[in-house]
Design an enzyme around this catalytic site. Sequence first.
Site, PDB file in Angstrom:
ATOM      1  N   CYS A 156       0.853  -1.191   0.000  1.00 51.80           N
ATOM      2  CA  CYS A 156       0.000   0.000   0.000  1.00 51.80           C
ATOM      3  C   CYS A 156       0.890   1.244   0.000  1.00 51.80           C
ATOM      4  O   CYS A 156       1.788   1.373   0.836  1.00 51.80           O
ATOM      5  CB  CYS A 156      -0.886  -0.026   1.241  1.00 51.80           C
ATOM      6  SG  CYS A 156      -1.614   1.552   1.678  1.00 51.80           S
ATOM      7  N   GLU A 157       0.663   2.154  -0.942  1.00 56.07           N
ATOM      8  CA  GLU A 157       1.533   3.324  -1.025  1.00 56.07           C
ATOM      9  C   GLU A 157       1.273   4.335   0.089  1.00 56.07           C
ATOM     10  O   GLU A 157       2.068   5.240   0.302  1.00 56.07           O
ATOM     11  CB  GLU A 157       1.388   4.001  -2.387  1.00 56.07           C
ATOM     12  CG  GLU A 157       0.074   4.692  -2.639  1.00 56.07           C
ATOM     13  CD  GLU A 157       0.050   5.379  -4.000  1.00 56.07           C
ATOM     14  OE1 GLU A 157      -0.577   6.436  -4.104  1.00 56.07           O
ATOM     15  OE2 GLU A 157       0.660   4.861  -4.958  1.00 56.07           O
ATOM     16  N   HIS A 158       0.171   4.179   0.816  1.00 61.18           N
ATOM     17  CA  HIS A 158      -0.130   5.123   1.897  1.00 61.18           C
ATOM     18  C   HIS A 158       0.596   4.780   3.194  1.00 61.18           C
ATOM     19  O   HIS A 158       0.926   5.674   3.971  1.00 61.18           O
ATOM     20  CB  HIS A 158      -1.638   5.164   2.149  1.00 61.18           C
ATOM     21  CG  HIS A 158      -2.415   5.631   0.960  1.00 61.18           C
ATOM     22  ND1 HIS A 158      -3.682   5.156   0.648  1.00 61.18           N
ATOM     23  CD2 HIS A 158      -2.098   6.510  -0.025  1.00 61.18           C
ATOM     24  CE1 HIS A 158      -4.105   5.735  -0.459  1.00 61.18           C
ATOM     25  NE2 HIS A 158      -3.171   6.558  -0.884  1.00 61.18           N
ATOM     26  N   HIS A 159       0.816   3.471   3.440  1.00 64.71           N
ATOM     27  CA  HIS A 159       1.461   3.057   4.694  1.00 64.71           C
ATOM     28  C   HIS A 159       2.658   2.139   4.469  1.00 64.71           C
ATOM     29  O   HIS A 159       3.343   1.779   5.419  1.00 64.71           O
ATOM     30  CB  HIS A 159       0.448   2.337   5.599  1.00 64.71           C
ATOM     31  CG  HIS A 159      -0.771   3.149   5.908  1.00 64.71           C
ATOM     32  ND1 HIS A 159      -1.951   3.003   5.210  1.00 64.71           N
ATOM     33  CD2 HIS A 159      -0.982   4.118   6.834  1.00 64.71           C
ATOM     34  CE1 HIS A 159      -2.842   3.846   5.688  1.00 64.71           C
ATOM     35  NE2 HIS A 159      -2.291   4.529   6.665  1.00 64.71           N
ATOM     36  N   GLN A 198      -5.210  -0.420  -4.622  1.00 62.30           N
ATOM     37  CA  GLN A 198      -5.863  -1.525  -5.322  1.00 62.30           C
ATOM     38  C   GLN A 198      -6.646  -1.053  -6.543  1.00 62.30           C
ATOM     39  O   GLN A 198      -6.659  -1.727  -7.583  1.00 62.30           O
ATOM     40  CB  GLN A 198      -6.792  -2.277  -4.357  1.00 62.30           C
ATOM     41  CG  GLN A 198      -7.453  -3.502  -4.988  1.00 62.30           C
ATOM     42  CD  GLN A 198      -8.286  -4.292  -3.991  1.00 62.30           C
ATOM     43  OE1 GLN A 198      -7.995  -4.283  -2.797  1.00 62.30           O
ATOM     44  NE2 GLN A 198      -9.318  -4.953  -4.465  1.00 62.30           N
ATOM     45  N   HIS A 226      -6.235  -5.828   3.176  1.00 58.07           N
ATOM     46  CA  HIS A 226      -5.238  -4.779   3.373  1.00 58.07           C
ATOM     47  C   HIS A 226      -4.777  -4.749   4.835  1.00 58.07           C
ATOM     48  O   HIS A 226      -5.595  -4.564   5.744  1.00 58.07           O
ATOM     49  CB  HIS A 226      -5.833  -3.417   2.995  1.00 58.07           C
ATOM     50  CG  HIS A 226      -6.100  -3.271   1.533  1.00 58.07           C
ATOM     51  ND1 HIS A 226      -5.384  -2.419   0.719  1.00 58.07           N
ATOM     52  CD2 HIS A 226      -7.006  -3.899   0.717  1.00 58.07           C
ATOM     53  CE1 HIS A 226      -5.847  -2.510  -0.520  1.00 58.07           C
ATOM     54  NE2 HIS A 226      -6.824  -3.400  -0.546  1.00 58.07           N
ATOM     55  N   CYS A 228      -3.230  -2.516   6.297  1.00 61.02           N
ATOM     56  CA  CYS A 228      -3.425  -1.214   6.929  1.00 61.02           C
ATOM     57  C   CYS A 228      -4.799  -1.142   7.597  1.00 61.02           C
ATOM     58  O   CYS A 228      -5.023  -0.303   8.482  1.00 61.02           O
ATOM     59  CB  CYS A 228      -3.262  -0.082   5.913  1.00 61.02           C
ATOM     60  SG  CYS A 228      -4.367  -0.181   4.493  1.00 61.02           S
TER      61      CYS A 228
END
Length: 269
Positions: A156-159, A198, A226, A228
């Site tokens: 995941c590019e956010h976390h 995703q 996910h 996260c």
Amino acid sequence: MSSLPSSPTAAADQVQLQHPTARQALLSHALTGHSHSPGRSYLASESPEGRSFTPIDFDGLSFPSMGARERREDTEAQRAARIQKISGAVRTILECIGEDPDREGLLKTPERYAKALMFFSKGYEESVTHLMNKALFQEDHDEMVIVKNIDVFSLCEHHMVPFTGKIHIGYIPKNGKVVGLSKIARLAEMFSRRLQVQERLTKQVALAMQELLDPLGVAVVMEASHFCMVMRGVQKPGSQTITSSMFGCFRDQAKTREEFLSLIRRNGI
């Protein structure tokens, strides 16, 4: 003395501005996650496909990270330096969370993690052009082709924590143009081995299939869990996210779409 254009038309030919087409804008957004600003124009010789300095490899439908092309062209020495740089950053992280990076169990951790991260993100070193080399064939087949239950692992590019699941890919050939089945799975692998969301991953796979084969239609469905959401945040183990992207007859014809969805839900033959 510099030569001047012989006519206003010649001058216009030399400096011709063009706006990205709808197809270019769609492709750019799907592959990059960013949209061109509405008012932006490009010189015709510097269109998104043609600019040599762009980090976007439209030819290979590659991911347009600023460093992707540079990483792809690394020498062995440059790759070793890249791993060392990541290792130093990981050592700093260990110190910041309250650990002792010099204790026995953690001595090799920065280097191990650096090498693991390079593997997790190896999709940045690949392009569709190279992946699909000599994998397109002509066959007398005009019915649906599906490869389902392809395992995918991404970050995941956010976390920068994992999300894992399965992706199902189907298409209907046009004029007998098909692709090797193993390449379909490798296409999903290539796009997943990058920092992702995703929704974009699903669209990238579908768009790549559409661009490569120009089929009657393409359908991609992905279901994933996910971390996260599981390990942090709402902490809901067992939750799944389902995304889909469809083009051509799969989008336009409900019967075709339902056949695909029915087949990917079916267990066994």
